[in-house]
Design a protein around this motif. Structure first.
Motif, PDB file in Angstrom:
ATOM      1  N   ALA A 239      -5.002  -1.555  -8.243  1.00  0.00           N
ATOM      2  CA  ALA A 239      -5.577  -2.884  -8.245  1.00  0.00           C
ATOM      3  C   ALA A 239      -5.839  -3.370  -9.525  1.00  0.00           C
ATOM      4  O   ALA A 239      -5.833  -2.691 -10.344  1.00  0.00           O
ATOM      5  N   ASP A 240      -5.920  -4.908  -9.434  1.00  0.00           N
ATOM      6  CA  ASP A 240      -6.070  -5.443 -10.670  1.00  0.00           C
ATOM      7  C   ASP A 240      -7.508  -4.862 -11.379  1.00  0.00           C
ATOM      8  O   ASP A 240      -8.271  -4.673 -10.582  1.00  0.00           O
ATOM      9  N   ALA A 241      -7.485  -4.839 -12.611  1.00  0.00           N
ATOM     10  CA  ALA A 241      -8.681  -4.371 -13.643  1.00  0.00           C
ATOM     11  C   ALA A 241      -8.708  -4.601 -14.802  1.00  0.00           C
ATOM     12  O   ALA A 241      -7.859  -5.267 -15.186  1.00  0.00           O
ATOM     13  N   TYR A 242      -9.701  -4.136 -15.515  1.00  0.00           N
ATOM     14  CA  TYR A 242      -9.786  -4.250 -16.960  1.00  0.00           C
ATOM     15  C   TYR A 242      -9.971  -2.829 -17.654  1.00  0.00           C
ATOM     16  O   TYR A 242     -10.512  -2.068 -17.174  1.00  0.00           O
ATOM     17  N   LEU A 243      -9.109  -2.766 -18.688  1.00  0.00           N
ATOM     18  CA  LEU A 243      -9.153  -1.494 -19.462  1.00  0.00           C
ATOM     19  C   LEU A 243     -10.754  -1.583 -20.107  1.00  0.00           C
ATOM     20  O   LEU A 243     -11.043  -2.376 -20.846  1.00  0.00           O
ATOM     21  N   LEU A 244     -11.319  -0.484 -19.961  1.00  0.00           N
ATOM     22  CA  LEU A 244     -12.814  -0.084 -20.422  1.00  0.00           C
ATOM     23  C   LEU A 244     -12.524   0.791 -21.739  1.00  0.00           C
ATOM     24  O   LEU A 244     -13.061   0.595 -22.840  1.00  0.00           O
ATOM     25  N   LYS A 245     -11.941   2.093 -21.482  1.00  0.00           N
ATOM     26  CA  LYS A 245     -11.751   3.039 -22.557  1.00  0.00           C
ATOM     27  C   LYS A 245     -10.237   3.203 -22.720  1.00  0.00           C
ATOM     28  O   LYS A 245      -9.514   3.517 -21.773  1.00  0.00           O
ATOM     29  N   GLY A 246     -10.049   3.612 -23.986  1.00  0.00           N
ATOM     30  CA  GLY A 246      -8.653   4.123 -24.252  1.00  0.00           C
ATOM     31  C   GLY A 246      -7.490   3.018 -24.516  1.00  0.00           C
ATOM     32  O   GLY A 246      -7.935   1.726 -24.618  1.00  0.00           O
TER      33      GLY A 246
ATOM     34  N   LYS B  24     -10.426  -6.654  -8.794  1.00  0.00           N
ATOM     35  CA  LYS B  24     -10.062  -7.540  -7.392  1.00  0.00           C
ATOM     36  C   LYS B  24      -9.944  -6.322  -6.545  1.00  0.00           C
ATOM     37  O   LYS B  24      -9.592  -5.017  -6.645  1.00  0.00           O
ATOM     38  N   GLU B  25     -10.075  -6.733  -5.335  1.00  0.00           N
ATOM     39  CA  GLU B  25      -9.646  -5.930  -3.950  1.00  0.00           C
ATOM     40  C   GLU B  25      -8.314  -5.782  -3.954  1.00  0.00           C
ATOM     41  O   GLU B  25      -7.392  -6.264  -4.471  1.00  0.00           O
ATOM     42  N   LEU B  26      -7.899  -4.619  -3.473  1.00  0.00           N
ATOM     43  CA  LEU B  26      -6.480  -3.778  -3.363  1.00  0.00           C
ATOM     44  C   LEU B  26      -5.636  -4.926  -2.704  1.00  0.00           C
ATOM     45  O   LEU B  26      -4.676  -5.508  -3.347  1.00  0.00           O
ATOM     46  N   ASN B  27      -6.079  -5.821  -1.759  1.00  0.00           N
ATOM     47  CA  ASN B  27      -5.191  -6.640  -0.769  1.00  0.00           C
ATOM     48  C   ASN B  27      -5.231  -8.142  -1.547  1.00  0.00           C
ATOM     49  O   ASN B  27      -4.681  -9.088  -1.060  1.00  0.00           O
ATOM     50  N   GLN B  28      -6.098  -8.166  -2.727  1.00  0.00           N
ATOM     51  CA  GLN B  28      -6.214  -9.498  -3.401  1.00  0.00           C
ATOM     52  C   GLN B  28      -5.330  -9.579  -4.820  1.00  0.00           C
ATOM     53  O   GLN B  28      -5.513 -10.570  -5.702  1.00  0.00           O
ATOM     54  N   SER B  29      -4.704  -8.475  -5.045  1.00  0.00           N
ATOM     55  CA  SER B  29      -4.281  -8.224  -6.429  1.00  0.00           C
ATOM     56  C   SER B  29      -3.069  -9.031  -6.741  1.00  0.00           C
ATOM     57  O   SER B  29      -2.426  -9.570  -5.887  1.00  0.00           O
ATOM     58  N   HIS B  30      -2.901  -9.141  -8.045  1.00  0.00           N
ATOM     59  CA  HIS B  30      -1.743  -9.848  -8.486  1.00  0.00           C
ATOM     60  C   HIS B  30      -0.404  -9.508  -7.902  1.00  0.00           C
ATOM     61  O   HIS B  30       0.476 -10.373  -7.523  1.00  0.00           O
ATOM     62  N   LEU B  31      -0.198  -8.138  -7.498  1.00  0.00           N
ATOM     63  CA  LEU B  31       0.959  -7.522  -6.800  1.00  0.00           C
ATOM     64  C   LEU B  31       1.180  -8.247  -5.406  1.00  0.00           C
ATOM     65  O   LEU B  31       2.339  -8.315  -5.151  1.00  0.00           O
ATOM     66  N   THR B  32       0.057  -8.435  -4.750  1.00  0.00           N
ATOM     67  CA  THR B  32       0.194  -8.895  -3.379  1.00  0.00           C
ATOM     68  C   THR B  32       0.640 -10.062  -3.074  1.00  0.00           C
ATOM     69  O   THR B  32       1.022 -10.589  -1.984  1.00  0.00           O
ATOM     70  N   GLN B  33       0.904 -11.034  -4.225  1.00  0.00           N
ATOM     71  CA  GLN B  33       1.207 -12.445  -3.950  1.00  0.00           C
ATOM     72  C   GLN B  33       2.753 -12.226  -3.277  1.00  0.00           C
ATOM     73  O   GLN B  33       3.068 -13.229  -2.698  1.00  0.00           O
ATOM     74  N   LEU B  34       3.548 -11.166  -3.822  1.00  0.00           N
ATOM     75  CA  LEU B  34       4.677 -11.190  -3.034  1.00  0.00           C
ATOM     76  C   LEU B  34       4.750 -11.140  -1.410  1.00  0.00           C
ATOM     77  O   LEU B  34       5.622 -11.709  -0.918  1.00  0.00           O
ATOM     78  N   TRP B  35       3.747 -10.584  -1.103  1.00  0.00           N
ATOM     79  CA  TRP B  35       3.662 -10.300   0.414  1.00  0.00           C
ATOM     80  C   TRP B  35       2.997 -11.342   1.226  1.00  0.00           C
ATOM     81  O   TRP B  35       2.832 -11.633   2.267  1.00  0.00           O
ATOM     82  N   GLU B  36       2.489 -12.415   0.356  1.00  0.00           N
ATOM     83  CA  GLU B  36       2.047 -13.756   0.794  1.00  0.00           C
ATOM     84  C   GLU B  36       3.321 -14.526   1.426  1.00  0.00           C
ATOM     85  O   GLU B  36       3.065 -15.727   1.699  1.00  0.00           O
TER      86      GLU B  36
ATOM     87  N   SER C 121      -6.569  -7.099 -19.285  1.00  0.00           N
ATOM     88  CA  SER C 121      -6.495  -7.096 -17.877  1.00  0.00           C
ATOM     89  C   SER C 121      -5.130  -5.976 -17.594  1.00  0.00           C
ATOM     90  O   SER C 121      -4.366  -6.051 -18.552  1.00  0.00           O
ATOM     91  N   ILE C 122      -5.119  -5.529 -16.582  1.00  0.00           N
ATOM     92  CA  ILE C 122      -4.150  -4.403 -16.028  1.00  0.00           C
ATOM     93  C   ILE C 122      -3.966  -4.893 -14.708  1.00  0.00           C
ATOM     94  O   ILE C 122      -4.826  -5.151 -13.960  1.00  0.00           O
ATOM     95  N   TYR C 123      -2.622  -5.043 -14.345  1.00  0.00           N
ATOM     96  CA  TYR C 123      -2.270  -5.466 -13.084  1.00  0.00           C
ATOM     97  C   TYR C 123      -1.752  -4.322 -12.081  1.00  0.00           C
ATOM     98  O   TYR C 123      -1.198  -3.374 -12.700  1.00  0.00           O
ATOM     99  N   ALA C 124      -1.934  -4.593 -10.824  1.00  0.00           N
ATOM    100  CA  ALA C 124      -1.627  -3.513  -9.783  1.00  0.00           C
ATOM    101  C   ALA C 124      -0.407  -3.189  -9.944  1.00  0.00           C
ATOM    102  O   ALA C 124       0.455  -4.090 -10.117  1.00  0.00           O
TER     103      ALA C 124
ATOM    104  N   LYS D 197       0.703  -1.318   0.059  1.00  0.00           N
ATOM    105  CA  LYS D 197       0.078   0.167  -0.164  1.00  0.00           C
ATOM    106  C   LYS D 197       0.655   1.370   0.001  1.00  0.00           C
ATOM    107  O   LYS D 197       0.479   2.329  -0.438  1.00  0.00           O
ATOM    108  N   ALA D 198       2.059   1.014   0.375  1.00  0.00           N
ATOM    109  CA  ALA D 198       3.069   2.516   0.577  1.00  0.00           C
ATOM    110  C   ALA D 198       3.336   2.917  -0.621  1.00  0.00           C
ATOM    111  O   ALA D 198       3.625   4.021  -0.791  1.00  0.00           O
ATOM    112  N   TYR D 199       3.293   2.134  -1.810  1.00  0.00           N
ATOM    113  CA  TYR D 199       3.492   2.441  -3.082  1.00  0.00           C
ATOM    114  C   TYR D 199       2.575   3.298  -3.789  1.00  0.00           C
ATOM    115  O   TYR D 199       2.660   3.646  -4.921  1.00  0.00           O
TER     116      TYR D 199
END
Length: 805
Positions: free
Chosen positions: A335-342, A383-395, A365-368, A296-298
């Protein structure tokens, strides 16, 4: 080189080196317009005394806007008091560093009349401001402070709770000092040989009460630590220390209650007081730095959320799955998301270390953690912020277990304690049995004297003071070490692992070199400039900066080919830029070089004309540092980039098996784990979020940052980027610290050996032992302090000499 140093022009405000063409204002030089504006602001408000407090005291200001603090969620969190007349807020300002900061920040009311008054806690770097919130918003106040160079630190990560253990330590330390001082006062009649039965008994009982509080409250940590270690069948340095304390206290209780002596409560209480001072020195760290960060600090503190077709600013913690967010150029995906526009060119180097841009189309798809480059886009969270692809490192276990660095590592003091305790107990038992059978009147004196005089208090006191002074000296060189355990682990490291981008290499400041096979007309140059102007690719940005004196011209039929390049028509010119294959430049290049980050190929009217090369810039002194380190350490390189992007670095590493490319954050962590399984003690040196796992896993994680007050990943130490070439000297300094402790301990053993020779014979009275013990501890403390300061001064002189050369 001496001439260059003499001709160096520094900024009147901040002291940084000015560019070749500095800004001149009122016969003063400034490195940027920001410093010039701060000077003008202070001068206009008659605060120019700021510059008389210290030489070049300022900090380069920031233009960051803090209007998001006006959001109710942030406002309510920061405002500590508010009424109709004024509001009160406290900001943490890491950039505070000198008397000038104190002068300026406590005179802010002269800069803005809506500020009523300010109060600065210099030690904690906290500024409290009373201001008229109806006339000056919270966001505007924070922006004003940031514009002066003191950007408030407002973290999105969960703040660490106040250190209750440190508060308890201070309380125990104060009580131990009170008990020791008063015990000495009540022992003065004994010192002076005054014999008054009634007062002697009263003072004895008072001493006994003071000693009981000192031993069982102030020294309670030793009881709990010894008990915990004995349950694990481990003997540490705390056991013989506790034995010395209990024996001295027990003998005092016996003498005072039986009226056979005055006891040694003053010595026991004094010993506990000095031991607690050592503990406090050991725990002392850098409160203005953050060594512990989670994902979250980043991320940004606030995001732009789309609701009913309208934009609204929302705190990051309020976003939910399904929310639509507007992401602008250079903003980070939270957070992990889908690109809608642009369309997006996504920079995942912050997460993966790979610096190539990834084209993202609507529906993908776009990753946190990715940074968006290009036009504004709209995304929908998946996805929720704490369930994103990026957070696997903190697991990973390294992040879950706060003791993972120390559970399989023993410091020198505990290693000594394991053997020392057994020898000490055996010696005391043997002497007690011998004298009990030979001369029963001597056995108690012999046992007590042995346990008291051989107490390894000298090591317990000198250890934190020596390493603590080492941390203090390294901080002067912008190398901030988290604690003394880290300092000691640094001394034991045998393997160094470096990240590449941002650590060994930086974005080049050199002029690119042009390798065209013919002359290029002004119109063709303008066409190339107009084409690169449309791209957010790193190479295009560097080319745009290189060609910024050119003119933009109109074009048509613009196309972008993902992963290849760009093309457009400029009247009679058809221009293509990108990879060698795409632009038909046939060069003798290794396979895969078409995606190189260092060369931008150009084709005009389908005629390949060559390339513009943008060389890497290595940190000054890095090559010499790596060659030097190879003589003492096993040196490795791990990077998220492709091999061809760093081919020039391979010559710096003796064994090519020690170099690995295309590493994800998990790959880097697993690389460190593999080295540790081989028995290596590893230090990881990196700079980004993609290095966070490796930094956490390594015995010592060193985060390299050019601005240590802002971005640093979770680490054990923070090193300013410009000081990285001196890493070898800093590691040698830590080795010296550990050697000094070992030498002082050996000297202490020799010192105690003379006392033990009398103690074993039963000829050394416990009173003499109680006097010798603190003298030994104090002498070792002086040696440790003097040695580290002497070596620190020598290191400072060495750095000064290098700069002069």
């Amino acid at each position: 080189m001496h001439t260059e140093i003499l001709e160096e022009v520094i900024c009147y405000h901040c002291g940084d080196e000015c560019p070749e063409t500095p800004i001149i204002h009122q016969d003063k030089t400034f490195c940027c317009h920001g410093c010039e504006q701060v000077y003008e602001l202070l001068n206009e408000n008659h605060l120019d005394a700021y510059y008389s407090c210290d030489l070049n005291p300022g900090i380069s200001p920031t233009d960051k806007n803090f209007d998001f603090l006006n959001n109710k969620a942030f406002r309510d969190r920061l405002i500590t008091f508010s009424n109709a007349d004024f509001s009160k807020v406290s900001f943490h300002l890491p950039a505070i560093h000198c008397r000038s900061c104190l002068y300026l920040l406590e005179n802010l009311q002269k800069v803005n009349p809506q500020i009523i008054k300010t109060s600065l806690n210099f030690g904690k770097k906290d500024l409290t401001v009373w201001f008229k919130e109806d006339q000056l918003s919270l966001g505007a106040l924070a922006t004003l402070i940031a514009s002066l160079g003191y950007e408030p630190h407002i973290s999105n990560a969960e703040e660490r709770p106040q250190n209750k253990d440190q508060k308890k330590l201070f309380l125990k330390l104060g009580i131990a000092g009170f008990c020791a001082g008063n015990a000495m006062l009540f022992s003065f009649p004994e010192y002076l040989g005054i014999d008054d039965g009634s007062l002697q008994a009263l003072f004895g009982y008072l001493n006994l009460a003071l000693g009981s509080v000192a031993v069982f409250y102030s020294g309670s940590d030793y009881f709990s630590q010894v008990y915990a270690h004995l349950k694990l069948r481990k003997m540490t340095i705390e056991l013989p220390i506790l034995l010395g304390i209990l024996v001295g206290y027990g003998r005092s209780v016996f003498e005072i209650l039986s009226h056979t002596g005055a006891g040694y409560i003053d010595s026991v209480s004094g010993l506990i007081f000095f031991l607690l001072i050592g503990k406090w020195f050991q725990q002392k760290s850098f409160d203005f730095l953050s060594f512990e960060r989670n994902y979250k600090a980043y991320f940004p503190l606030v995001v732009t959320r789309m609701a009913n077709g309208k934009e609204e600013i929302a705190p990051l913690e309020e976003i939910q799955v399904g929310d639509r967010l507007l992401i602008r150029n250079q903003e980070i995906i939270p957070a992990d998301a889908y690109l809608l526009k642009g369309q997006s060119q996504m920079d995942y180097s912050f997460v993966t270390g790979e610096s190539e841009l990834i084209p993202i189309q609507a529906g993908q798809s776009i990753y946190a953690g990715g940074k968006h480059l290009g036009e504004s886009i709209e995304i929908q969270l998946s996805k929720e912020l704490n369930q994103s692809h990026l957070t696997q490192l903190w697991e990973q276990q390294a992040f879950k277990d706060p003791h993972h660095k120390t559970e399989n590592w023993e410091n020198f003091a505990n290693n000594v304690g394991m053997y020392f305790t057994g020898i000490l107990l055996s010696l005391a038992t043997a002497a007690g049995i011998y004298w009990y059978n030979v001369d029963p009147s001597r056995w108690s004196n012999a046992v007590v004297s042995i346990l008291v005089i051989a107490c390894p208090c000298a090591l317990a006191v000198s250890y934190p003071f020596a390493l603590g002074h080492g941390i203090r000296w390294l901080a002067k060189f912008h190398f901030f070490v988290k604690d003394i355990q880290t300092f000691e682990r640094m001394a034991q490291v045998d393997t160094l692992v470096f990240d590449k981008t941002g650590t060994l290499t930086l974005q080049s400041q050199q002029e690119p070199s042009v390798h065209f096979n013919r002359e290029v007309t002004d119109k063709e140059w303008n066409a190339i400039y107009s084409l690169v102007y449309q791209s957010t690719h790193p190479l295009s940005k560097q080319a745009k900066k290189f060609l910024q004196q050119r003119s933009l011209i109109a074009f048509s039929e613009f196309k972008e080919h993902s992963g290849k390049g760009l093309e457009a028509t400029f009247d009679d010119l058809f221009v293509q830029i990108g990879s060698a294959k795409y632009t038909l430049n046939k060069l003798d290049l290794p396979e895969g070089f078409i995606s190189s980050e260092t060369r931008l190929f150009v084709s005009i009217n389908q005629e390949p004309i060559g390339f513009i090369e943008f060389p890497w810039e290595n940190r000054p002194g890095i090559e010499a540092m790596l060659h030097s380190l190879r003589h003492q350490y096993e040196v490795h390189l791990i990077s998220g980039d492709k091999k061809e992007h760093a081919a020039h670095l391979l010559d710096w590493f003796e064994d090519q098996n020690h170099v690995k490319f295309e590493c994800s954050p998990l790959d880097k962590m697993e690389y460190i784990q593999a080295l540790q399984k081989q028995g290596k003690i590893v230090a990881m040196i990196g700079d980004g979020l993609n290095d966070a796992g490796a930094l956490k896993q390594a015995a010592v994680g060193i985060a390299v940052s050019d601005d240590h007050l802002h971005f640093t990943p979770s680490s054990d130490a923070i090193l300013k980027g410009s000081e990285l070439p001196h890493l070898g000297e800093f590691l040698n300094y830590s080795k010296f610290g550990l050697q000094l402790i070992k030498a002082s301990f050996l000297l202490s053993l020799v010192y105690n050996g003379f006392g033990l020779s009398y103690a074993i014979q039963g000829n050394l009275y416990p009173l003499i032992a109680a006097i010798l013990m603190p003298i030994n501890s104090i002498s070792m403390l002086v040696i440790a302090t003097w040695g580290m300061n002497w070596k620190g001064q020598a290191l400072n002189r060495f750095k000064i000499r290098l700069k002069a050369e």
